[in-house]
Design a protein around this motif. Structure first.
Motif, short mmCIF file in Angstrom:
data_model
loop_
_atom_site.label_atom_id
_atom_site.label_comp_id
_atom_site.label_asym_id
_atom_site.label_seq_id
_atom_site.Cartn_x
_atom_site.Cartn_y
_atom_site.Cartn_z
N SER A 86 8.77 -10.91 -3.85
CA SER A 86 8.01 -10.92 -5.11
C SER A 86 8.40 -9.71 -5.96
O SER A 86 8.42 -9.80 -7.20
CB SER A 86 6.51 -10.94 -4.85
OG SER A 86 6.09 -9.74 -4.26
N GLN A 89 11.51 -10.65 -7.78
CA GLN A 89 11.23 -11.54 -8.90
C GLN A 89 10.71 -10.74 -10.11
O GLN A 89 11.07 -11.02 -11.25
CB GLN A 89 10.20 -12.59 -8.50
CG GLN A 89 10.75 -13.63 -7.55
CD GLN A 89 9.68 -14.59 -7.07
OE1 GLN A 89 8.50 -14.41 -7.32
NE2 GLN A 89 10.11 -15.63 -6.35
N ASP A 90 9.87 -9.74 -9.83
CA ASP A 90 9.38 -8.89 -10.91
C ASP A 90 10.51 -8.08 -11.54
O ASP A 90 10.53 -7.87 -12.75
CB ASP A 90 8.29 -7.94 -10.39
CG ASP A 90 7.01 -8.67 -10.04
OD1 ASP A 90 6.85 -9.84 -10.43
OD2 ASP A 90 6.16 -8.05 -9.35
#
Length: 170
Positions: A86, A89-90
């Motif tokens: 995650s 993805q950020d």
């Protein structure tokens, strides 16, 4: 007192040893290139806009940046409880948002990769020759040696450094 010291010496080898905890720091490295740009230009025109966007990501505990001739590298370390996927993805979203503020002359967009800061290179072989031109040695290392090393089981990444590539100027 001597008996107590003797008892301590005898018991010392029997003490349990706890191993160090296995901690994987969630770390992402962003790299960007701009051919021919000085380190100062890379820092102000490429690294600064990226740092502004990357600094807004939740859970960033440390951000380090390095700019050199034609390249910049930004390393982000996240909270230990942060999921690396995650976080990546950020980082991708931040790179996309910063793309409007980056120089138009950048031919390739910045890239990112997940990495483990505890992984250090275990093999750094030099390549040189007294009889062959350095460009030929670099070509051999790039086209043959690096390919062979990357095929060895367990090798995750092969990076070449210090090579000289021929430049054609008009």
């Amino acid at each position: 007192m001597a008996a107590l010291a003797l008892l301590g010496i005898a018991a010392f080898p029997l003490l349990p040893v706890a191993p160090l905890p296995q901690v994987d720091f969630p770390t992402v490295q962003v790299t960007a290139t701009l051919s021919g740009a000085s380190a100062e230009t890379m820092a102000s025109s490429v690294a600064a806009p990226l740092e502004r966007q990357l600094g807004q990501i939740a859970g960033v505990t440390q951000m380090t940046s390095f700019s050199a001739l034609g390249a910049t590298s930004i390393t982000l370390q996240f909270d230990l409880d942060r999921n690396i996927d995650s976080a990546a993805q950020d980082v991708q979203a931040a790179i996309t948002s910063a793309s409007n503020t980056l120089p138009r002359s950048m031919t390739t967009p910045p890239t990112y990769k997940k990495l483990n800061p505890a992984d250090a290179p275990i093999l750094v072989p030099p390549a040189s020759s007294d009889t062959i031109p350095l460009t030929s040695v670099n070509e051999y290392a790039d086209n043959y040696l690096a390919q062979k090393i990357s095929q060895v089981p367990g090798v995750a990444k092969v990076s070449l450094g210090g090579e000289q590539k021929p430049a054609i100027r008009s």
